[in-house]
Design a protein around this motif. Structure first.
Motif, mmCIF file in Angstrom:
data_model
loop_
_atom_site.group_PDB
_atom_site.id
_atom_site.type_symbol
_atom_site.label_atom_id
_atom_site.label_comp_id
_atom_site.label_asym_id
_atom_site.label_seq_id
_atom_site.Cartn_x
_atom_site.Cartn_y
_atom_site.Cartn_z
ATOM 1 N N ARG A 144 0.845 -1.198 0.000
ATOM 2 C CA ARG A 144 0.000 0.000 0.000
ATOM 3 C C ARG A 144 0.876 1.242 0.000
ATOM 4 O O ARG A 144 2.039 1.189 0.412
ATOM 5 N N ILE A 145 0.291 2.338 -0.464
ATOM 6 C CA ILE A 145 0.925 3.657 -0.375
ATOM 7 C C ILE A 145 0.193 4.411 0.725
ATOM 8 O O ILE A 145 -0.974 4.782 0.575
ATOM 9 N N GLU A 146 0.870 4.628 1.833
ATOM 10 C CA GLU A 146 0.258 5.293 2.973
ATOM 11 C C GLU A 146 0.133 6.799 2.754
ATOM 12 O O GLU A 146 -0.820 7.428 3.218
ATOM 13 N N GLU A 147 1.120 7.378 2.064
ATOM 14 C CA GLU A 147 1.107 8.835 1.879
ATOM 15 C C GLU A 147 1.827 9.195 0.591
ATOM 16 O O GLU A 147 2.821 8.579 0.222
ATOM 17 N N ALA A 148 1.298 10.198 -0.093
ATOM 18 C CA ALA A 148 1.966 10.808 -1.239
ATOM 19 C C ALA A 148 1.771 12.309 -1.077
ATOM 20 O O ALA A 148 0.678 12.820 -1.312
ATOM 21 N N ALA A 149 2.818 13.011 -0.633
ATOM 22 C CA ALA A 149 2.692 14.430 -0.281
ATOM 23 C C ALA A 149 3.678 15.264 -1.082
ATOM 24 O O ALA A 149 4.832 14.872 -1.290
ATOM 25 N N SER A 161 9.631 21.234 -11.863
ATOM 26 C CA SER A 161 10.058 20.090 -11.053
ATOM 27 C C SER A 161 9.203 20.032 -9.790
ATOM 28 O O SER A 161 8.964 21.057 -9.151
ATOM 29 N N ILE A 162 8.752 18.832 -9.453
ATOM 30 C CA ILE A 162 7.928 18.637 -8.265
ATOM 31 C C ILE A 162 8.423 17.414 -7.517
ATOM 32 O O ILE A 162 8.599 16.339 -8.105
ATOM 33 N N ALA A 163 8.660 17.582 -6.211
ATOM 34 C CA ALA A 163 9.110 16.480 -5.364
ATOM 35 C C ALA A 163 7.941 15.936 -4.564
ATOM 36 O O ALA A 163 7.145 16.704 -4.009
ATOM 37 N N VAL A 164 7.839 14.613 -4.501
ATOM 38 C CA VAL A 164 6.755 13.950 -3.778
ATOM 39 C C VAL A 164 7.359 12.978 -2.767
ATOM 40 O O VAL A 164 8.230 12.180 -3.114
ATOM 41 N N ARG A 165 6.893 13.087 -1.515
ATOM 42 C CA ARG A 165 7.329 12.123 -0.499
ATOM 43 C C ARG A 165 6.318 10.979 -0.437
ATOM 44 O O ARG A 165 5.127 11.198 -0.239
ATOM 45 N N PHE A 166 6.823 9.753 -0.638
ATOM 46 C CA PHE A 166 5.996 8.555 -0.557
ATOM 47 C C PHE A 166 6.342 7.792 0.720
ATOM 48 O O PHE A 166 7.513 7.575 1.021
ATOM 49 N N GLU A 212 13.252 12.223 -12.304
ATOM 50 C CA GLU A 212 14.614 12.684 -12.528
ATOM 51 C C GLU A 212 15.520 12.533 -11.312
ATOM 52 O O GLU A 212 16.744 12.665 -11.432
ATOM 53 N N ALA A 213 14.965 12.242 -10.144
ATOM 54 C CA ALA A 213 15.798 12.092 -8.950
ATOM 55 C C ALA A 213 15.047 11.272 -7.910
ATOM 56 O O ALA A 213 13.817 11.345 -7.805
ATOM 57 N N THR A 214 15.799 10.479 -7.142
ATOM 58 C CA THR A 214 15.221 9.714 -6.031
ATOM 59 C C THR A 214 16.095 9.919 -4.806
ATOM 60 O O THR A 214 17.303 10.092 -4.895
ATOM 61 N N ASP A 215 15.454 9.906 -3.659
ATOM 62 C CA ASP A 215 16.170 10.056 -2.401
ATOM 63 C C ASP A 215 15.377 9.384 -1.296
ATOM 64 O O ASP A 215 14.186 9.109 -1.458
ATOM 65 N N GLU A 216 16.021 9.121 -0.187
ATOM 66 C CA GLU A 216 15.316 8.559 0.956
ATOM 67 C C GLU A 216 14.564 9.677 1.658
ATOM 68 O O GLU A 216 15.065 10.793 1.776
ATOM 69 N N GLY A 217 13.361 9.368 2.101
ATOM 70 C CA GLY A 217 12.540 10.392 2.733
ATOM 71 C C GLY A 217 12.475 10.291 4.210
ATOM 72 O O GLY A 217 11.695 10.973 4.858
#
Length: 217
Positions: A144-149, A161-166, A212-217
């Motif tokens: 499941r995806i608990e959050e997409a902010a 460019s838009i960053a989304v925390r999953f 275009e980019a991934t990182d740990e949230g």
């Protein structure tokens, strides 16, 4: 009593005349009605293979409060592209998150090439090659995806460019060449936090946003 009724009638007539002088004048002179300051924006196709909520399904989770810098970035993007809808974008990002993870897990480079850009695509491809060389496969499940902010937004013409925390729950299993589980479990999901940044040329006719980019949230 009769005098009171007459006075009330005179007051009512006076008010009617005043209302006509204010409201009727606009119709008589063909003046256009005042438009709403905020115009409705149609939701475009935001990301390829975007998830659309099924009929009767639960509504997406409410967005947590955004930082002022994020709101400012979104306003700049909307000013450059009036079709942009932040809520539709978040739904599309949720769908893209699932599609990209599943393509990476099964080693589908062709699908990743349609969804990812630059260094991200190279990193995913290198990881897939290393996995194949080691004779390993992933048997993962996005539970499941608990959050997409939305946690970041900027516009540097013509690119947005838009960053989304999953925040998601993932059941991950790694198998060797014989199919034997060497790591993980499908019965115990773990919480995963990612921040993914999507980018799009707003002057392009394509509605697709690429990772275009991934990182740990």
């Amino acid at each position: 009593m009769t005098v009171s009724i007459v006075i009330l009638a005179m007051i009512a007539g006076f008010l009617c005349m005043r209302l006509y002088s204010v409201l009727g004048r606009r119709a008589e002179h063909g003046e256009e009605p005042v438009q709403n300051r905020v115009e409705p924006v149609a939701a475009p196709a935001v990301l390829p293979l975007a998830e659309q909520p099924a009929k009767g399904s639960a509504q997406p989770l409410a967005q947590p409060p955004m930082l002022p810098v994020v709101e400012r970035g979104l306003r700049e993007i909307i000013a450059a592209d009036r079709r942009f809808d932040p809520l539709a974008f978040v739904e599309g990002a949720r769908g893209a998150y699932r599609v990209i993870l599943e393509a990476f897990w099964r080693g589908d480079k062709e699908e990743l090439a349609q969804l990812c850009d630059g260094d991200v695509l190279e990193s995913f491809s290198a990881a897939i090659d290393a996995r194949v060389a080691a004779g390993q496969t992933y048997d993962n499940r996005l539970v499941r995806i608990e959050e997409a902010a939305l946690v970041g937004a900027s516009y540097d013409a013509p690119f947005a460019s838009i960053a989304v925390r999953f925040i998601s729950d993932v059941a991950a299993v790694t198998r060797d060449a014989d199919g034997t589980v060497i790591a993980g479990s499908l019965t115990d999901a773990v919480e995963v936090r990612d921040v993914w940044t999507f980018r799009r040329n707003l002057q392009s006719t394509s509605p697709d946003w690429l990772l275009e980019a991934t990182d740990e949230g």
